[in-house]
Write a protein that holds these residues in place. Structure first.
Motif, PDB file in Angstrom:
ATOM      1  N   GLU A  83       0.902   1.937  -2.275  1.00 29.62           N
ATOM      2  CA  GLU A  83       1.086   2.981  -1.404  1.00 29.62           C
ATOM      3  C   GLU A  83       0.618   4.107  -2.863  1.00 29.62           C
ATOM      4  O   GLU A  83       0.211   5.081  -2.072  1.00 29.62           O
ATOM      5  CB  GLU A  83       2.541   3.372  -1.734  1.00 29.62           C
ATOM      6  CG  GLU A  83       3.147   2.480   0.228  1.00 29.62           C
ATOM      7  CD  GLU A  83       4.851   2.474   0.504  1.00 29.62           C
ATOM      8  OE1 GLU A  83       4.720   2.701  -0.155  1.00 29.62           O
ATOM      9  OE2 GLU A  83       5.132   1.318   1.691  1.00 29.62           O
ATOM     10  N   LYS A  84       0.834   3.399  -3.761  1.00 29.94           N
ATOM     11  CA  LYS A  84       0.759   4.760  -4.497  1.00 29.94           C
ATOM     12  C   LYS A  84      -0.693   4.655  -5.478  1.00 29.94           C
ATOM     13  O   LYS A  84      -1.337   5.974  -5.672  1.00 29.94           O
ATOM     14  CB  LYS A  84       1.846   4.698  -5.969  1.00 29.94           C
ATOM     15  CG  LYS A  84       2.673   4.265  -5.361  1.00 29.94           C
ATOM     16  CD  LYS A  84       3.530   4.025  -6.818  1.00 29.94           C
ATOM     17  CE  LYS A  84       5.087   3.579  -6.384  1.00 29.94           C
ATOM     18  NZ  LYS A  84       5.885   2.720  -7.331  1.00 29.94           N
ATOM     19  N   ALA A 127       2.619  -4.310  -1.910  1.00 26.96           N
ATOM     20  CA  ALA A 127       2.607  -3.284  -0.525  1.00 26.96           C
ATOM     21  C   ALA A 127       3.654  -1.522  -0.929  1.00 26.96           C
ATOM     22  O   ALA A 127       2.079  -0.475  -1.169  1.00 26.96           O
ATOM     23  CB  ALA A 127       3.633  -3.485   0.744  1.00 26.96           C
ATOM     24  N   ASN A 128       3.774  -1.804  -1.548  1.00 26.51           N
ATOM     25  CA  ASN A 128       4.710  -0.691  -2.845  1.00 26.51           C
ATOM     26  C   ASN A 128       3.608   0.179  -3.581  1.00 26.51           C
ATOM     27  O   ASN A 128       3.601   1.438  -3.688  1.00 26.51           O
ATOM     28  CB  ASN A 128       6.127  -0.653  -3.564  1.00 26.51           C
ATOM     29  CG  ASN A 128       6.997  -1.121  -2.577  1.00 26.51           C
ATOM     30  OD1 ASN A 128       7.374  -0.581  -1.743  1.00 26.51           O
ATOM     31  ND2 ASN A 128       7.931  -1.442  -3.176  1.00 26.51           N
TER      32      ASN A 128
END
Length: 531
Positions: A381-382, A377-378
């Motif tokens: 986000e990028k 998920a992190n």
């Protein structure tokens, strides 16, 4: 509580460690923090106000003279070190943190009567302190030209459980957005290593280009007093801003942008929230020691010999890595920074490899076990889902290649029982593994260092044949664990990206009123419930 931080490196390293020291203060607000550093960098005190309670100086230059010059008593240097150790022991520190990680600091910390020693130290003739995977990764990757996926500050922050994060732009009072504080562009042209110098003529051309294209910006050249004569060979006196470190920090806090090579000034700019364009050539390795900032753009050379060793002269007939970075490229980055354009996302594969290795390195800490879904998920986000899909084939192909290498190396490893019967080591015992290692090195595909420990194991010296089994077997087990994490992470990444695509195409495009109609259409109808 009293904490001793040891930093016996160069000025740039000390300034780079400021986020670590601030994080240490944040985590231990009531502690008394002392910093041991080389005496020639005593001027750093003024930029560490409020972070360190006491400075203790190690007179390395005098000690080296004492050991090498005939005018000194042969025991003078020993006496000085003994007095230093006694003085430090009188402070009764609770914890020592080694931010240096060289033999000098390890021996010094090993001589201190401190119960809690973190990082490398020497005891009973052995080096100790490599207590978790983050600190071992740092110790393995920062000693030479080995590649690292993580920044110097990031690694030590994780190794010592110190809260750190890359600096971001300063926020103006009463505003929710970052603002430029002036129309001043600063150029830092010279570095401590001539291999890292882009060239004064190129900086002069860049200055003229900025002044012609961006007429409302002022461009000045930042420098120390000992750099004045060199700078005056190209620039005029009115172009120069000659100052000490404390004054330089004030100028950086007011500047709209810094253009620099690999210097201590870039770390000060990062901590001031100043946008940066960094030119990484010669021995510069930006992944390890670039400005630790979200507002930094790094221009790297594509020269195959870079990054080179700090201690060696340039091996080329001309400075090809500097020539590889053009004035037009640097000005393009300057334009993007000053215009507020969004910095392009970093290489997707680099981001994915960092996520895999972070999960692997965190596994050593019982309090931080891998959470694949959160890591996936992190990352999402990028980066965009489309970018992920475009690169998935290459990523999966590399996973398959790594698996084939692991299978080949594992099959070539002789049984421990067989090697235990050998009195002497024969190269034929590991001939197949050597060929496998050669294939890995020639391919240049192991850019994240999955097989680095395996290759290094084959280059080690052993007194008994069975020792090579233990070393190689441990390295291959590490590869197996990394690949398992890589595959699990890939699975979660694919699941989340698929869900995100469904959302973008379906519910994410429905108007608010559409939810009422959608709700009616999904009611269960028992008559239509057959498969």
């Amino acid at each position: 509580m009293k904490i001793l931080a040891v930093s016996l490196l160069r000025l740039g390293d000390i300034i780079q460690q400021v986020p670590l020291l601030k994080g240490l203060r944040e985590k231990n607000p009531q502690a008394e923090i002392h910093l041991l550093l080389n005496r020639q960098f005593a001027n750093v005190e003024r930029i560490l106000e409020g972070v360190v309670d006491k400075y203790i100086f190690f007179d390395r230059e005098a000690l080296q003279k004492g050991m090498g010059e005939a005018s000194y008593n042969i025991l003078w240097s020993y006496t000085q070190v003994e007095n230093l150790v006694q003085g430090l022991n009188q402070e009764a520190y609770d914890t020592a943190i080694n931010l240096t990680h060289n033999k000098l600091s390890a021996y010094l910390i090993g001589a201190l009567n401190i119960a809690d020693k973190r990082g490398l130290y020497q005891e009973d003739g052995r080096f100790k302190g490599l207590s978790n995977r983050w600190i071992r990764y740092f110790n393995d990757r920062f000693s030479g030209n080995q590649k690292s996926l993580f920044h110097y500050v990031e690694l030590l922050g994780n190794a010592f459980d110190i809260p750190v994060g890359p600096a971001s732009a300063l926020i103006s009072q009463g505003s929710g957005t970052a603002t430029r504080r002036s129309k001043l562009v600063l150029l830092q042209c010279l570095t401590s290593d001539k291999k890292k110098n882009w060239g004064l003529e190129k900086f002069f051309q860049l200055k003229r280009t900025i002044e012609i294209s961006l007429v409302d910006y002022e461009v000045l050249v930042l420098g120390a007093s000992f750099e004045r004569d060199s700078l005056l060979k190209v620039f005029s006196e009115k172009d120069l801003l000659i100052c000490d470190l404390f004054e330089a920090r004030k100028h950086l806090q007011n500047a709209a942008l810094l253009v620099t090579g690999d210097t201590s000034i870039k770390h000060m700019a990062a901590q001031a929230g100043t946008p940066i364009v960094e030119i990484a050539i010669g021995s510069s390795d930006p992944t390890k020691t670039a400005a630790y900032s979200t507002q930094s753009v790094v221009l790297k050379t594509a020269a195959p010999c870079a990054p080179c060793n700090h201690s060696q002269d340039c091996s080329q007939s001309s400075h090809i890595c500097a020539d590889d970075v053009t004035v037009e490229q640097v000005f393009g980055a300057v334009w993007d920074q000053l215009s507020g354009e969004k910095i392009a996302e970093r290489n997707l594969h680099h981001q994915m490899e960092r996520a895999v290795w972070s999960l692997f390195l965190d596994k050593n800490n019982s309090a931080v076990e891998p959470f694949y879904g959160g890591a996936a998920a992190n990352l999402l986000e990028k980066v965009s889902i489309n970018s992920l899909r475009e690169n998935s084939a290459v990523w999966n192909a590399k996973t398959s290649l790594y698996r084939s290498w692991l299978a080949k190396a594992t099959a070539a490893l002789p049984a421990r029982e067989v090697l235990a019967t050998h009195r002497t080591f024969q190269s034929s015992d590991i001939a197949e593994m050597i060929l496998c290692a050669q294939d890995i090195l020639k391919s240049k595909m192991d850019d994240a260092g999955y097989f680095q420990a395996f290759v290094e194991a084959l280059l080690s010296r052993f007194s008994q044949p069975v020792q090579i089994y233990d070393r190689v077997h441990a390295a291959l087990q590490e590869v197996e664990e990394l690949l398992t994490i890589r595959e699990n992470f890939t699975h979660h990444l694919q699941t989340l990206s698929t869900e995100g695509a469904y959302y973008a195409k379906g519910i994410g495009q429905l108007p608010i009123s559409g939810f009422e109609e959608a709700g009616k259409s999904v009611q269960r109808n028992l008559e239509d419930a057959e498969l």
